[in-house]
Write a protein that holds these residues in place. Sequence first.
Motif, PDB file in Angstrom:
ATOM      1  N   ASP A  91      12.911  28.816  35.090  1.00 27.83           N
ATOM      2  CA  ASP A  91      14.165  29.371  35.598  1.00 27.83           C
ATOM      3  C   ASP A  91      13.981  30.716  36.295  1.00 27.83           C
ATOM      4  O   ASP A  91      14.967  31.331  36.723  1.00 27.83           O
ATOM      5  N   ALA A  92      12.747  31.189  36.428  1.00 28.17           N
ATOM      6  CA  ALA A  92      12.497  32.478  37.076  1.00 28.17           C
ATOM      7  C   ALA A  92      11.330  32.373  38.042  1.00 28.17           C
ATOM      8  O   ALA A  92      10.295  31.787  37.727  1.00 28.17           O
ATOM      9  N   VAL A  93      11.513  32.942  39.221  1.00 27.33           N
ATOM     10  CA  VAL A  93      10.429  33.076  40.191  1.00 27.33           C
ATOM     11  C   VAL A  93      10.189  34.575  40.371  1.00 27.33           C
ATOM     12  O   VAL A  93      11.082  35.309  40.800  1.00 27.33           O
ATOM     13  N   ILE A  94       8.983  35.022  40.007  1.00 24.67           N
ATOM     14  CA  ILE A  94       8.636  36.441  40.097  1.00 24.67           C
ATOM     15  C   ILE A  94       7.439  36.584  41.020  1.00 24.67           C
ATOM     16  O   ILE A  94       6.365  36.053  40.744  1.00 24.67           O
ATOM     17  N   LYS A  95       7.636  37.296  42.129  1.00 27.98           N
ATOM     18  CA  LYS A  95       6.550  37.580  43.057  1.00 27.98           C
ATOM     19  C   LYS A  95       6.081  39.012  42.827  1.00 27.98           C
ATOM     20  O   LYS A  95       6.883  39.913  42.604  1.00 27.98           O
ATOM     21  N   PHE A  96       4.767  39.196  42.922  1.00 25.63           N
ATOM     22  CA  PHE A  96       4.175  40.469  42.528  1.00 25.63           C
ATOM     23  C   PHE A  96       3.169  40.955  43.555  1.00 25.63           C
ATOM     24  O   PHE A  96       2.382  40.178  44.085  1.00 25.63           O
ATOM     25  N   TRP A  97       3.229  42.266  43.833  1.00 27.50           N
ATOM     26  CA  TRP A  97       2.250  42.949  44.652  1.00 27.50           C
ATOM     27  C   TRP A  97       1.678  44.091  43.811  1.00 27.50           C
ATOM     28  O   TRP A  97       2.426  44.894  43.254  1.00 27.50           O
ATOM     29  N   LEU A 160       7.857  44.151  42.633  1.00 29.51           N
ATOM     30  CA  LEU A 160       8.329  42.832  42.212  1.00 29.51           C
ATOM     31  C   LEU A 160       9.524  42.361  43.035  1.00 29.51           C
ATOM     32  O   LEU A 160      10.329  43.174  43.497  1.00 29.51           O
ATOM     33  N   VAL A 161       9.623  41.050  43.169  1.00 26.74           N
ATOM     34  CA  VAL A 161      10.850  40.386  43.616  1.00 26.74           C
ATOM     35  C   VAL A 161      11.151  39.327  42.573  1.00 26.74           C
ATOM     36  O   VAL A 161      10.297  38.481  42.276  1.00 26.74           O
ATOM     37  N   ILE A 162      12.334  39.381  41.991  1.00 25.28           N
ATOM     38  CA  ILE A 162      12.680  38.504  40.867  1.00 25.28           C
ATOM     39  C   ILE A 162      13.934  37.712  41.210  1.00 25.28           C
ATOM     40  O   ILE A 162      14.962  38.280  41.603  1.00 25.28           O
ATOM     41  N   GLU A 163      13.850  36.396  41.066  1.00 23.82           N
ATOM     42  CA  GLU A 163      15.001  35.523  41.272  1.00 23.82           C
ATOM     43  C   GLU A 163      15.129  34.602  40.059  1.00 23.82           C
ATOM     44  O   GLU A 163      14.176  33.914  39.705  1.00 23.82           O
ATOM     45  N   VAL A 164      16.304  34.611  39.455  1.00 21.17           N
ATOM     46  CA  VAL A 164      16.564  33.824  38.248  1.00 21.17           C
ATOM     47  C   VAL A 164      17.711  32.862  38.516  1.00 21.17           C
ATOM     48  O   VAL A 164      18.701  33.222  39.156  1.00 21.17           O
ATOM     49  N   THR A 165      17.563  31.642  38.053  1.00 22.92           N
ATOM     50  CA  THR A 165      18.625  30.645  38.192  1.00 22.92           C
ATOM     51  C   THR A 165      19.077  30.161  36.818  1.00 22.92           C
ATOM     52  O   THR A 165      18.359  30.310  35.823  1.00 22.92           O
ATOM     53  N   LYS A 171      21.426  33.133  39.505  1.00 25.43           N
ATOM     54  CA  LYS A 171      21.984  33.975  38.446  1.00 25.43           C
ATOM     55  C   LYS A 171      21.686  35.454  38.677  1.00 25.43           C
ATOM     56  O   LYS A 171      22.528  36.314  38.441  1.00 25.43           O
ATOM     57  N   LEU A 172      20.491  35.739  39.155  1.00 22.21           N
ATOM     58  CA  LEU A 172      20.073  37.122  39.344  1.00 22.21           C
ATOM     59  C   LEU A 172      19.017  37.176  40.430  1.00 22.21           C
ATOM     60  O   LEU A 172      18.127  36.333  40.485  1.00 22.21           O
ATOM     61  N   ALA A 173      19.132  38.154  41.315  1.00 25.33           N
ATOM     62  CA  ALA A 173      18.133  38.368  42.347  1.00 25.33           C
ATOM     63  C   ALA A 173      17.948  39.868  42.510  1.00 25.33           C
ATOM     64  O   ALA A 173      18.906  40.581  42.804  1.00 25.33           O
ATOM     65  N   VAL A 174      16.727  40.335  42.287  1.00 28.80           N
ATOM     66  CA  VAL A 174      16.431  41.761  42.400  1.00 28.80           C
ATOM     67  C   VAL A 174      15.168  41.925  43.238  1.00 28.80           C
ATOM     68  O   VAL A 174      14.154  41.288  42.974  1.00 28.80           O
ATOM     69  N   MET A 206      18.084  43.650  34.498  1.00 25.91           N
ATOM     70  CA  MET A 206      17.078  42.855  33.818  1.00 25.91           C
ATOM     71  C   MET A 206      17.238  42.899  32.297  1.00 25.91           C
ATOM     72  O   MET A 206      16.747  42.022  31.584  1.00 25.91           O
ATOM     73  N   PHE A 207      17.905  43.937  31.788  1.00 24.15           N
ATOM     74  CA  PHE A 207      18.126  44.062  30.354  1.00 24.15           C
ATOM     75  C   PHE A 207      19.525  43.579  29.946  1.00 24.15           C
ATOM     76  O   PHE A 207      19.860  43.608  28.772  1.00 24.15           O
TER      77      PHE A 207
END
Length: 302
Positions: A91-97, A160-165, A171-174, A206-207
């Motif tokens: 349910d989460a896609v987290i991209k990281f640099w 980070l780029v965080i997308e939650v469904t 549901k959440l995109a940061v 996120m919290f």
Amino acid sequence: MKHPQNELPDRKTERANDVFARFPFLADRITTAKSRIELRSETAKQQLLLPGLQNFMRAMPNHIARSSLFAPVARGRKRIHKDTVLVSRADAVIKFWGEQLDESQADVWMQAMHEASRQPLGEAVVIKRAAFLKSIGRQTGNYEYKWLNRTMQALSFAMLVIEVTKDGEPKLAVGRTRALHMIDGFDFDDEEEVYTLRIDPRWHAMFANREFALIDWKKRLRFGIRQDMAKALQRLVATSNEQIQRYAIDWLKDKLEYTGRMRDFLDAVERAMRELERLEIIAGSRVELSTKGKMQAVWTKL
């Protein structure tokens, strides 16, 4: 002799008092309106505070704790990520640099967020270098000071780029339009030996809804040497309220960034689970086959 203008405030006060005397309900309404404004202001301030970070606990958002962002990797084996999709839950896609982060750096970040929880996010967070190191169970000395500074740099660069469904719906995109950093930046004062950190207010999302893992800090400081995998599993255990927890071995190997042989990984997992049992974080740990014939780690959360 008083200048006529000096009498204006007194005349205004007299007129106001006269109006309130004739219409007493107005004073009540004004008082109520002021209270509502103050309440809204206080509520807005509270919404920027990180929740649940008691002195004896530290916290990490569930989606971060479940991901491979922090992992028990050995020094010298870290790789640099660029637009890498981290191992996480579906349910989460987290991209990281950034540079691969390890468990000791997870300690720094959790302690930094704990320090930041004492004031609204976005305000300056001032920490004393020596006291900070002691709070994460480290010694104070030249090597440790240099290590802490390198870690602050790595956390500042980490992006980070965080997308939650949820149920297939966003549901959440940061971080899509402006990347989210683990810490937004820092300054170091050589003379005072203090860091001044900045934490992005968007971390509050996120919290939110109590979607964070609570880490028993006293137990975390009692882990034995070379038990970073156990520390990683402690964070994973804390992401779920389920008493009986099961994780596929293949998924765990990827999440923990373990690149060695599977049999060596199984030995490492069993050692880590024994350490968690010693600290009474879990019980009844074992590796067994699932109903689908896949190897899985199983334990009871205490």
